[in-house]
Design a protein around this motif. Structure first.
Motif, mmCIF file in Angstrom:
data_model
loop_
_atom_site.group_PDB
_atom_site.id
_atom_site.type_symbol
_atom_site.label_atom_id
_atom_site.label_comp_id
_atom_site.label_asym_id
_atom_site.label_seq_id
_atom_site.Cartn_x
_atom_site.Cartn_y
_atom_site.Cartn_z
ATOM 1 N N SER A 54 0.838 -1.389 -0.198
ATOM 2 C CA SER A 54 -0.010 -0.044 0.045
ATOM 3 C C SER A 54 0.967 1.410 -0.088
ATOM 4 O O SER A 54 0.631 2.145 -0.707
ATOM 5 C CB SER A 54 -1.001 0.011 1.081
ATOM 6 O OG SER A 54 -0.265 -0.030 2.381
ATOM 7 N N GLN A 55 1.931 1.266 0.830
ATOM 8 C CA GLN A 55 2.857 2.559 0.725
ATOM 9 C C GLN A 55 3.401 2.557 -0.580
ATOM 10 O O GLN A 55 3.386 3.770 -1.274
ATOM 11 C CB GLN A 55 3.834 2.331 1.782
ATOM 12 C CG GLN A 55 4.898 3.404 1.874
ATOM 13 C CD GLN A 55 6.056 3.130 2.991
ATOM 14 O OE1 GLN A 55 6.118 2.142 3.376
ATOM 15 N NE2 GLN A 55 6.487 4.406 3.429
ATOM 16 N N LEU A 56 3.886 1.628 -1.205
ATOM 17 C CA LEU A 56 4.438 1.669 -2.545
ATOM 18 C C LEU A 56 3.486 2.061 -3.725
ATOM 19 O O LEU A 56 3.914 2.815 -4.593
ATOM 20 C CB LEU A 56 5.046 0.275 -3.138
ATOM 21 C CG LEU A 56 5.976 -0.344 -2.160
ATOM 22 C CD1 LEU A 56 6.496 -1.936 -2.516
ATOM 23 C CD2 LEU A 56 7.259 0.474 -2.145
ATOM 24 N N VAL A 57 2.268 1.801 -3.557
ATOM 25 C CA VAL A 57 1.083 2.220 -4.354
ATOM 26 C C VAL A 57 0.985 3.786 -4.191
ATOM 27 O O VAL A 57 0.859 4.248 -5.141
ATOM 28 C CB VAL A 57 -0.289 1.629 -3.851
ATOM 29 C CG1 VAL A 57 -1.445 2.419 -4.741
ATOM 30 C CG2 VAL A 57 -0.323 0.002 -4.347
ATOM 31 N N GLY A 58 1.119 4.192 -3.217
ATOM 32 C CA GLY A 58 0.929 5.764 -2.968
ATOM 33 C C GLY A 58 1.936 6.209 -3.668
ATOM 34 O O GLY A 58 1.868 7.357 -4.380
ATOM 35 N N GLN A 59 3.351 5.857 -3.268
ATOM 36 C CA GLN A 59 4.551 6.364 -3.803
ATOM 37 C C GLN A 59 4.619 6.472 -5.585
ATOM 38 O O GLN A 59 4.743 7.412 -6.069
ATOM 39 C CB GLN A 59 5.902 5.900 -3.428
ATOM 40 C CG GLN A 59 5.819 6.031 -1.943
ATOM 41 C CD GLN A 59 6.906 5.218 -1.029
ATOM 42 O OE1 GLN A 59 7.562 4.114 -1.774
ATOM 43 N NE2 GLN A 59 7.434 5.493 -0.091
ATOM 44 N N VAL A 60 4.350 5.325 -6.039
ATOM 45 C CA VAL A 60 4.329 5.164 -7.369
ATOM 46 C C VAL A 60 3.170 5.804 -8.077
ATOM 47 O O VAL A 60 3.349 6.452 -9.128
ATOM 48 C CB VAL A 60 4.096 3.592 -7.757
ATOM 49 C CG1 VAL A 60 3.577 3.449 -9.222
ATOM 50 C CG2 VAL A 60 5.254 3.033 -7.185
ATOM 51 N N MET A 61 1.980 5.890 -7.498
ATOM 52 C CA MET A 61 0.696 6.776 -8.230
ATOM 53 C C MET A 61 0.969 8.190 -8.017
ATOM 54 O O MET A 61 1.014 8.763 -8.789
ATOM 55 C CB MET A 61 -0.463 6.237 -7.601
ATOM 56 C CG MET A 61 -0.934 4.894 -7.655
ATOM 57 S SD MET A 61 -1.081 4.417 -9.597
ATOM 58 C CE MET A 61 -2.519 5.344 -9.919
ATOM 59 N N LEU A 62 1.597 8.683 -6.941
ATOM 60 C CA LEU A 62 2.008 10.216 -6.874
ATOM 61 C C LEU A 62 3.099 10.643 -7.804
ATOM 62 O O LEU A 62 3.026 11.506 -8.442
ATOM 63 C CB LEU A 62 2.411 10.469 -5.442
ATOM 64 C CG LEU A 62 2.631 11.735 -5.205
ATOM 65 C CD1 LEU A 62 1.061 12.670 -5.030
ATOM 66 C CD2 LEU A 62 3.227 11.968 -3.724
ATOM 67 N N ASP A 63 4.057 9.615 -7.814
ATOM 68 C CA ASP A 63 4.924 9.920 -8.941
ATOM 69 C C ASP A 63 4.030 9.944 -10.481
ATOM 70 O O ASP A 63 4.619 10.562 -11.138
ATOM 71 C CB ASP A 63 6.187 8.776 -8.993
ATOM 72 C CG ASP A 63 7.106 9.083 -10.006
ATOM 73 O OD1 ASP A 63 7.806 10.098 -9.859
ATOM 74 O OD2 ASP A 63 7.453 8.235 -10.891
ATOM 75 N N LEU A 64 3.584 8.860 -10.472
ATOM 76 C CA LEU A 64 2.765 8.961 -12.052
ATOM 77 C C LEU A 64 2.180 10.228 -12.206
ATOM 78 O O LEU A 64 2.215 10.742 -13.510
ATOM 79 C CB LEU A 64 1.909 7.777 -11.976
ATOM 80 C CG LEU A 64 0.968 7.603 -13.233
ATOM 81 C CD1 LEU A 64 1.803 7.231 -14.470
ATOM 82 C CD2 LEU A 64 -0.086 6.333 -12.878
ATOM 83 N N ILE A 65 1.215 10.596 -11.227
ATOM 84 C CA ILE A 65 0.692 11.957 -11.484
ATOM 85 C C ILE A 65 1.378 13.193 -11.581
ATOM 86 O O ILE A 65 1.465 13.958 -12.497
ATOM 87 C CB ILE A 65 -0.180 12.173 -10.177
ATOM 88 C CG1 ILE A 65 -1.334 11.078 -10.230
ATOM 89 C CG2 ILE A 65 -0.962 13.518 -10.210
ATOM 90 C CD1 ILE A 65 -1.977 10.735 -8.759
ATOM 91 N N ASP A 66 2.547 13.068 -10.792
ATOM 92 C CA ASP A 66 3.618 14.289 -10.904
ATOM 93 C C ASP A 66 4.291 14.221 -12.173
ATOM 94 O O ASP A 66 4.520 15.324 -12.889
ATOM 95 C CB ASP A 66 4.587 14.163 -9.674
ATOM 96 C CG ASP A 66 3.994 14.550 -8.665
ATOM 97 O OD1 ASP A 66 2.735 15.226 -8.310
ATOM 98 O OD2 ASP A 66 4.596 14.464 -7.311
ATOM 99 N N SER A 67 4.830 13.058 -12.553
ATOM 100 C CA SER A 67 5.518 13.008 -13.807
ATOM 101 C C SER A 67 4.649 13.249 -15.192
ATOM 102 O O SER A 67 5.281 13.800 -16.107
ATOM 103 C CB SER A 67 6.057 11.285 -14.131
ATOM 104 O OG SER A 67 6.930 11.087 -12.936
#
Length: 192
Positions: A54-67
């Protein structure tokens, strides 16, 4: 602002992909929520509700949105698949010293209480990303987009963890008029 160490997003993506392959991919004939039949099922609740993933999901999705250059004030989607994804993004943003709220879109507006369809901090006048764990036809994400827009929110994008390559991207971009982002394609899961 927190004193958290910067996230190694490449390592987070690699580990999340490993966990998805290990825990979420179920092989065998299944009927999807869209009514379509598939030879596999990607049960992402096994990921979004997992203590490590779940923590990885948050990090990866936030990076996806930012990128993608998408700026948002809140993240969420149609209950229930999107609920833990929105919460994970909210926590990842907080760890990065940012304020991104989460919200939940009910399948229908409540007929009691405050009569809301979108729960959580208000989305009115705010830029939001509609989230989903995975999408086959795009129907759930489109229902969430409609609910958010009715509540006065500005949908900046739709983002999913896994894209099944079954037309959701094309449908969402055509009908909602917003970018469709995904962290992993089915080819990365070995599902071709």
């Amino acid at each position: 602002m927190t004193d958290a160490a910067p996230v190694d997003i490449a390592a987070a993506r690699a580990r999340l992909l490993e966990l998805i392959k290990e825990l979420a991919v179920v092989r065998g004939k299944v009927i999807l929520s869209s009514g379509k039949e598939a030879d596999y099922y990607v049960d992402l609740r096994r990921i979004t509700l997992h203590h490590e993933a779940s923590q990885l999901v948050g990090q990866v999705m936030l990076d996806l949105i930012d990128s993608a250059g998408v700026e948002v004030d809140a993240a969420g989607g149609l209950t229930m698949g999107a609920d833990p994804v929105g919460t994970a993004v909210m926590h990842a943003a907080r760890e990065a010293g940012r304020a991104v709220d989460a919200f939940v879109v009910r399948k229908a507006q409540k007929s009691y209480g405050m009569g809301r369809q979108v729960e959580g901090p208000g989305v009115e006048g705010r830029k939001v990303v509609v989230l989903e764990d995975t999408s086959t036809t795009g129907g759930s994400a489109l229902a969430a987009v409609e609910g958010v827009r009715t509540a006065g929110g500005e949908v900046a994008a739709v983002a999913v963890i896994v894209d099944r390559a079954t037309g959701a991207k094309e449908r969402i971009e055509a009908e909602a008029g917003v970018p469709y982002l995904f962290a992993f394609g089915k080819d990365e899961l070995g599902l071709d």
